[in-house]
Design a protein around this motif. Sequence first.
Motif, short mmCIF file in Angstrom:
data_model
loop_
_atom_site.label_atom_id
_atom_site.label_comp_id
_atom_site.label_asym_id
_atom_site.label_seq_id
_atom_site.Cartn_x
_atom_site.Cartn_y
_atom_site.Cartn_z
N PRO A 52 129.80 15.81 -95.97
CA PRO A 52 128.40 16.21 -96.07
C PRO A 52 128.31 17.71 -96.33
O PRO A 52 129.24 18.47 -96.00
CB PRO A 52 127.81 15.83 -94.71
CG PRO A 52 128.99 15.73 -93.80
CD PRO A 52 130.15 15.31 -94.64
N LEU A 53 127.21 18.15 -96.90
CA LEU A 53 127.08 19.52 -97.35
C LEU A 53 127.41 20.53 -96.25
O LEU A 53 128.14 21.51 -96.48
CB LEU A 53 125.65 19.75 -97.87
CG LEU A 53 125.33 21.15 -98.38
CD1 LEU A 53 126.23 21.51 -99.56
CD2 LEU A 53 123.85 21.24 -98.77
N ALA A 54 126.90 20.32 -95.05
CA ALA A 54 127.08 21.29 -93.98
C ALA A 54 128.54 21.48 -93.58
O ALA A 54 128.90 22.51 -93.00
CB ALA A 54 126.26 20.89 -92.77
N LYS A 55 129.38 20.50 -93.89
CA LYS A 55 130.78 20.58 -93.50
C LYS A 55 131.69 21.08 -94.62
O LYS A 55 132.90 21.19 -94.44
CB LYS A 55 131.27 19.21 -93.01
CG LYS A 55 130.60 18.77 -91.71
CD LYS A 55 131.21 17.48 -91.19
CE LYS A 55 130.59 17.08 -89.85
NZ LYS A 55 131.17 15.82 -89.32
N ARG A 56 131.10 21.40 -95.78
CA ARG A 56 131.91 21.90 -96.89
C ARG A 56 132.20 23.39 -96.70
O ARG A 56 131.45 24.11 -96.06
CB ARG A 56 131.18 21.66 -98.22
CG ARG A 56 131.01 20.20 -98.54
CD ARG A 56 130.18 19.99 -99.79
NE ARG A 56 129.72 18.62 -99.86
CZ ARG A 56 128.78 18.17 -100.71
NH1 ARG A 56 128.22 19.02 -101.57
NH2 ARG A 56 128.40 16.92 -100.69
N PRO A 58 132.38 27.35 -97.29
CA PRO A 58 131.31 28.23 -97.77
C PRO A 58 131.34 28.46 -99.27
O PRO A 58 130.28 28.51 -99.91
CB PRO A 58 131.56 29.54 -97.00
CG PRO A 58 132.26 29.11 -95.75
CD PRO A 58 133.12 27.95 -96.15
N GLN A 59 132.53 28.60 -99.86
CA GLN A 59 132.59 28.85 -101.30
C GLN A 59 132.09 27.64 -102.10
O GLN A 59 131.51 27.80 -103.17
CB GLN A 59 134.00 29.24 -101.73
CG GLN A 59 135.11 28.24 -101.40
CD GLN A 59 135.76 28.51 -100.06
OE1 GLN A 59 135.08 28.81 -99.08
NE2 GLN A 59 137.10 28.42 -100.02
N ARG A 60 132.32 26.44 -101.57
CA ARG A 60 131.80 25.25 -102.24
C ARG A 60 130.28 25.18 -102.13
O ARG A 60 129.59 24.81 -103.10
CB ARG A 60 132.43 23.98 -101.65
CG ARG A 60 133.90 23.80 -101.99
CD ARG A 60 134.47 22.54 -101.35
NE ARG A 60 135.85 22.32 -101.72
CZ ARG A 60 136.25 21.59 -102.77
NH1 ARG A 60 135.34 21.01 -103.54
NH2 ARG A 60 137.53 21.44 -103.04
N GLN A 61 129.75 25.52 -100.98
CA GLN A 61 128.30 25.52 -100.80
C GLN A 61 127.65 26.55 -101.72
O GLN A 61 126.60 26.29 -102.32
CB GLN A 61 127.95 25.80 -99.35
CG GLN A 61 128.40 24.71 -98.38
CD GLN A 61 127.82 24.88 -97.00
OE1 GLN A 61 126.66 25.25 -96.85
NE2 GLN A 61 128.61 24.61 -95.98
N ALA A 62 128.26 27.72 -101.83
CA ALA A 62 127.70 28.77 -102.67
C ALA A 62 127.72 28.37 -104.14
O ALA A 62 126.74 28.58 -104.87
CB ALA A 62 128.47 30.07 -102.47
N TYR A 63 128.83 27.77 -104.59
CA TYR A 63 128.91 27.39 -105.99
C TYR A 63 127.95 26.25 -106.32
O TYR A 63 127.41 26.19 -107.44
CB TYR A 63 130.34 27.00 -106.37
CG TYR A 63 130.50 26.82 -107.86
CD1 TYR A 63 130.52 27.93 -108.70
CD2 TYR A 63 130.60 25.55 -108.42
CE1 TYR A 63 130.64 27.78 -110.07
CE2 TYR A 63 130.71 25.39 -109.78
CZ TYR A 63 130.75 26.51 -110.61
OH TYR A 63 130.84 26.36 -111.97
N ARG A 64 127.73 25.38 -105.37
CA ARG A 64 126.74 24.31 -105.56
C ARG A 64 125.38 24.91 -105.92
O ARG A 64 124.70 24.44 -106.84
CB ARG A 64 126.63 23.46 -104.30
CG ARG A 64 125.45 22.49 -104.25
CD ARG A 64 125.41 21.78 -102.90
NE ARG A 64 124.19 21.01 -102.72
CZ ARG A 64 123.03 21.53 -102.28
NH1 ARG A 64 122.95 22.83 -101.99
NH2 ARG A 64 121.97 20.76 -102.12
N LEU A 65 124.96 25.96 -105.22
CA LEU A 65 123.67 26.59 -105.49
C LEU A 65 123.66 27.22 -106.89
O LEU A 65 122.65 27.15 -107.60
CB LEU A 65 123.35 27.65 -104.43
CG LEU A 65 123.15 27.12 -103.01
CD1 LEU A 65 122.91 28.29 -102.05
CD2 LEU A 65 121.99 26.14 -102.94
N THR A 66 124.78 27.81 -107.27
CA THR A 66 124.88 28.39 -108.61
C THR A 66 124.70 27.33 -109.68
O THR A 66 123.95 27.51 -110.66
CB THR A 66 126.24 29.09 -108.79
OG1 THR A 66 126.36 30.14 -107.83
CG2 THR A 66 126.39 29.67 -110.19
N GLU A 67 125.37 26.21 -109.51
CA GLU A 67 125.29 25.13 -110.49
C GLU A 67 123.90 24.50 -110.53
O GLU A 67 123.38 24.16 -111.60
CB GLU A 67 126.34 24.06 -110.19
CG GLU A 67 127.73 24.42 -110.65
CD GLU A 67 127.87 24.28 -112.16
OE1 GLU A 67 128.20 23.19 -112.64
OE2 GLU A 67 127.64 25.29 -112.86
#
Length: 200
Positions: A52-56, A58-67
């Motif tokens: 789930p998103l909260a457990k990914r 930080p760099q994956r969460q940040a790149y998700r927002l970029t995409e």
Amino acid sequence: MSKVCLYYFAPHSPWAYLGHERFVALAKAKGAQVDIRPCDLGRVFGASGGLPLAKRAPQRQAYRLTELARWSAFLGVPLNLQPRFFPVSPDAAAKLIIAARLAHGVEAALNLSQAVMRGLWAEERNIGDDDTLAQLANGCELDGKALLAASRTAGVQAEYDRNTDDANAASVFGSPWYIYEGESFWGQDRLDFLERAMSR
């Protein structure tokens, strides 16, 4: 005879939202029937090793927002990167969509899906709230109160569970996921490949 495309998704998925209208238009243009299958993405992640998103990290969460920002701008689809009512449980919305399909058919369910996802990602609406879901259904010219009642029935829950079991059996691991003539396509960024498959 038209071909069928299985459409697995979770209504809180921003990627499903970004691809939904394009997918529906593509299926219509190619004469393909859509078999709409909202599923429990939490269970899918559990079976496929997803987080789930909260457990990914930080760099994956940040790149998700970029995409998400890139795709929103590229497609011209409005999207709040961090909407007020997210994270949110998708279960009530998913079962409302299933109830709409059972009562009114696939087109009504597809229209409601778009309204629900747009509500979450562009309109700051809480798709975990019953009153909000009823309003969204009413906006699609459906009886929101009646659909909410139907969405709580054992039959709808059974279909939600079956969709999820079928997704796991088909090795689905994300949302949206399209299966056409036995071939899988993960993500709205694979719609060009799905179009090629439908054109064969």
